[in-house]
Design a protein around this motif. Structure first.
Motif, PDB file in Angstrom:
ATOM      1  N   PRO A  61       0.815  -1.217   0.000  1.00 19.70           N
ATOM      2  CA  PRO A  61       0.000   0.000   0.000  1.00 19.70           C
ATOM      3  C   PRO A  61       0.850   1.270   0.000  1.00 19.70           C
ATOM      4  O   PRO A  61       0.343   2.370   0.027  1.00 19.70           O
ATOM      5  N   ILE A  62       2.184   1.131  -0.045  1.00 20.57           N
ATOM      6  CA  ILE A  62       3.082   2.254   0.190  1.00 20.57           C
ATOM      7  C   ILE A  62       3.313   3.117  -1.043  1.00 20.57           C
ATOM      8  O   ILE A  62       3.319   4.333  -0.970  1.00 20.57           O
ATOM      9  N   PHE A  63       3.523   2.523  -2.196  1.00 25.67           N
ATOM     10  CA  PHE A  63       3.827   3.313  -3.385  1.00 25.67           C
ATOM     11  C   PHE A  63       3.174   2.701  -4.608  1.00 25.67           C
ATOM     12  O   PHE A  63       2.829   1.529  -4.634  1.00 25.67           O
ATOM     13  N   ALA A  64       3.035   3.523  -5.634  1.00 27.70           N
ATOM     14  CA  ALA A  64       2.467   3.058  -6.889  1.00 27.70           C
ATOM     15  C   ALA A  64       3.540   2.338  -7.691  1.00 27.70           C
ATOM     16  O   ALA A  64       4.721   2.646  -7.599  1.00 27.70           O
ATOM     17  N   ILE A  65       3.121   1.377  -8.487  1.00 33.63           N
ATOM     18  CA  ILE A  65       4.069   0.642  -9.312  1.00 33.63           C
ATOM     19  C   ILE A  65       4.774   1.586 -10.293  1.00 33.63           C
ATOM     20  O   ILE A  65       5.840   1.274 -10.803  1.00 33.63           O
ATOM     21  N   THR A  66       4.237   2.784 -10.494  1.00 33.65           N
ATOM     22  CA  THR A  66       4.877   3.752 -11.387  1.00 33.65           C
ATOM     23  C   THR A  66       6.193   4.262 -10.827  1.00 33.65           C
ATOM     24  O   THR A  66       6.982   4.856 -11.553  1.00 33.65           O
ATOM     25  N   SER A  67       6.458   4.032  -9.546  1.00 35.68           N
ATOM     26  CA  SER A  67       7.728   4.471  -8.967  1.00 35.68           C
ATOM     27  C   SER A  67       8.707   3.308  -8.811  1.00 35.68           C
ATOM     28  O   SER A  67       9.630   3.375  -8.030  1.00 35.68           O
ATOM     29  N   LEU A  68       8.512   2.269  -9.577  1.00 37.58           N
ATOM     30  CA  LEU A  68       9.330   1.062  -9.495  1.00 37.58           C
ATOM     31  C   LEU A  68      10.739   1.299 -10.036  1.00 37.58           C
ATOM     32  O   LEU A  68      10.941   1.940 -11.058  1.00 37.58           O
ATOM     33  N   ARG A  69      11.714   0.780  -9.322  1.00 37.80           N
ATOM     34  CA  ARG A  69      13.103   0.756  -9.792  1.00 37.80           C
ATOM     35  C   ARG A  69      13.533  -0.702  -9.810  1.00 37.80           C
ATOM     36  O   ARG A  69      13.420  -1.407  -8.800  1.00 37.80           O
ATOM     37  N   VAL A  70      14.017  -1.148 -10.933  1.00 34.23           N
ATOM     38  CA  VAL A  70      14.438  -2.535 -11.075  1.00 34.23           C
ATOM     39  C   VAL A  70      15.949  -2.574 -11.210  1.00 34.23           C
ATOM     40  O   VAL A  70      16.531  -1.861 -12.029  1.00 34.23           O
ATOM     41  N   ASP A  71      16.601  -3.381 -10.394  1.00 35.88           N
ATOM     42  CA  ASP A  71      18.040  -3.610 -10.480  1.00 35.88           C
ATOM     43  C   ASP A  71      18.260  -5.065 -10.879  1.00 35.88           C
ATOM     44  O   ASP A  71      17.857  -5.971 -10.151  1.00 35.88           O
ATOM     45  N   LEU A  72      18.867  -5.274 -12.006  1.00 35.99           N
ATOM     46  CA  LEU A  72      19.234  -6.614 -12.444  1.00 35.99           C
ATOM     47  C   LEU A  72      20.746  -6.724 -12.268  1.00 35.99           C
ATOM     48  O   LEU A  72      21.505  -5.981 -12.886  1.00 35.99           O
ATOM     49  N   THR A  73      21.170  -7.623 -11.414  1.00 37.61           N
ATOM     50  CA  THR A  73      22.592  -7.716 -11.110  1.00 37.61           C
ATOM     51  C   THR A  73      23.063  -9.164 -11.155  1.00 37.61           C
ATOM     52  O   THR A  73      22.278 -10.096 -10.999  1.00 37.61           O
ATOM     53  N   THR A  74      24.338  -9.308 -11.364  1.00 36.33           N
ATOM     54  CA  THR A  74      24.989 -10.607 -11.228  1.00 36.33           C
ATOM     55  C   THR A  74      26.216 -10.409 -10.354  1.00 36.33           C
ATOM     56  O   THR A  74      26.730  -9.300 -10.228  1.00 36.33           O
ATOM     57  N   TYR A  75      26.673 -11.482  -9.773  1.00 37.27           N
ATOM     58  CA  TYR A  75      27.831 -11.389  -8.879  1.00 37.27           C
ATOM     59  C   TYR A  75      28.611 -12.688  -8.957  1.00 37.27           C
ATOM     60  O   TYR A  75      28.033 -13.772  -8.925  1.00 37.27           O
ATOM     61  N   GLU A  76      29.905 -12.571  -9.056  1.00 37.56           N
ATOM     62  CA  GLU A  76      30.792 -13.728  -9.104  1.00 37.56           C
ATOM     63  C   GLU A  76      31.906 -13.486  -8.102  1.00 37.56           C
ATOM     64  O   GLU A  76      32.648 -12.520  -8.228  1.00 37.56           O
ATOM     65  N   ASP A  77      32.025 -14.323  -7.110  1.00 41.23           N
ATOM     66  CA  ASP A  77      33.006 -14.063  -6.055  1.00 41.23           C
ATOM     67  C   ASP A  77      34.108 -15.107  -5.958  1.00 41.23           C
ATOM     68  O   ASP A  77      34.837 -15.154  -4.979  1.00 41.23           O
ATOM     69  N   ASN A  78      34.261 -15.936  -6.964  1.00 40.42           N
ATOM     70  CA  ASN A  78      35.276 -16.984  -6.908  1.00 40.42           C
ATOM     71  C   ASN A  78      36.560 -16.631  -7.642  1.00 40.42           C
ATOM     72  O   ASN A  78      37.464 -17.442  -7.708  1.00 40.42           O
ATOM     73  N   SER A  79      36.629 -15.439  -8.227  1.00 40.77           N
ATOM     74  CA  SER A  79      37.806 -14.999  -8.983  1.00 40.77           C
ATOM     75  C   SER A  79      38.180 -15.985 -10.086  1.00 40.77           C
ATOM     76  O   SER A  79      39.355 -16.272 -10.313  1.00 40.77           O
ATOM     77  N   ASP A  80      37.174 -16.521 -10.753  1.00 44.60           N
ATOM     78  CA  ASP A  80      37.421 -17.439 -11.863  1.00 44.60           C
ATOM     79  C   ASP A  80      38.092 -16.696 -13.018  1.00 44.60           C
ATOM     80  O   ASP A  80      37.772 -15.546 -13.301  1.00 44.60           O
ATOM     81  N   ALA A  81      38.980 -17.377 -13.716  1.00 40.54           N
ATOM     82  CA  ALA A  81      39.629 -16.781 -14.885  1.00 40.54           C
ATOM     83  C   ALA A  81      38.604 -16.522 -15.986  1.00 40.54           C
ATOM     84  O   ALA A  81      38.714 -15.547 -16.731  1.00 40.54           O
ATOM     85  N   THR A  82      37.595 -17.377 -16.107  1.00 39.18           N
ATOM     86  CA  THR A  82      36.526 -17.202 -17.091  1.00 39.18           C
ATOM     87  C   THR A  82      35.189 -17.365 -16.368  1.00 39.18           C
ATOM     88  O   THR A  82      34.598 -18.448 -16.365  1.00 39.18           O
ATOM     89  N   PRO A  83      34.686 -16.304 -15.741  1.00 30.19           N
ATOM     90  CA  PRO A  83      33.501 -16.421 -14.891  1.00 30.19           C
ATOM     91  C   PRO A  83      32.181 -16.614 -15.633  1.00 30.19           C
ATOM     92  O   PRO A  83      31.169 -16.871 -15.020  1.00 30.19           O
ATOM     93  N   GLY A  84      32.150 -16.486 -16.939  1.00 28.44           N
ATOM     94  CA  GLY A  84      30.899 -16.636 -17.660  1.00 28.44           C
ATOM     95  C   GLY A  84      30.287 -15.293 -17.963  1.00 28.44           C
ATOM     96  O   GLY A  84      30.951 -14.255 -17.881  1.00 28.44           O
ATOM     97  N   ALA A  85      28.998 -15.281 -18.302  1.00 29.27           N
ATOM     98  CA  ALA A  85      28.330 -14.047 -18.711  1.00 29.27           C
ATOM     99  C   ALA A  85      26.873 -14.083 -18.278  1.00 29.27           C
ATOM    100  O   ALA A  85      26.325 -15.142 -17.980  1.00 29.27           O
ATOM    101  N   ALA A  86      26.266 -12.908 -18.247  1.00 33.93           N
ATOM    102  CA  ALA A  86      24.831 -12.792 -17.950  1.00 33.93           C
ATOM    103  C   ALA A  86      24.197 -11.943 -19.037  1.00 33.93           C
ATOM    104  O   ALA A  86      24.798 -10.975 -19.512  1.00 33.93           O
TER     105      ALA A  86
END
Length: 108
Positions: free
Chosen positions: A59-84
């Motif tokens: 009930p707090i805000f309208a969907i018109t104030s939506l912020r979407v963050d799409l993130t990826t994270y890799e914490d193994n220090s791989d030489a070839t970590p892949g892609a998103a």
């Protein structure tokens, strides 16, 4: 950590969080929608048939104030970590869209 998260923040404070082990087939598509004051996070294998991943009475805000963050994270220090990849966005024509991406080589 190999999970898909749906998180709602209000004034920087987490007020809702759900997660599940990421499955590239079951989580191929993500839809965020609002109905009757509730935000729904839905997932799909094909973008046609949807399953609810989580929901939050909002009930707090309208969907018109939506912020979407799409993130990826890799914490193994791989030489070839892949892609998103994030694609097939469906936004209202009046949406205020900004892109920001950080990598180990810079940002755009």
């Amino acid at each position: 950590d190999g999970n898909l998260y749906a998180v709602v923040l209000q004034a920087g404070i987490q007020i809702y969080n759900t997660s599940a082990a990421y499955n590239p087939t079951n989580h191929a598509w993500l839809k965020i929608r609002e109905s009757g004051g509730t935000i729904f996070f839905d997932v799909s294998t094909d973008g046609v048939t949807w399953n609810n991943f989580g929901s939050h009475l909002n009930p707090i805000f309208a969907i018109t104030s939506l912020r979407v963050d799409l993130t990826t994270y890799e914490d193994n220090s791989d030489a070839t970590p892949g892609a998103a990849w994030f694609d097939n966005f469906n936004l209202l024509p009046s949406s205020n869209i900004r892109g920001f991406m950080t990598t180990n080589t810079g940002m755009w």
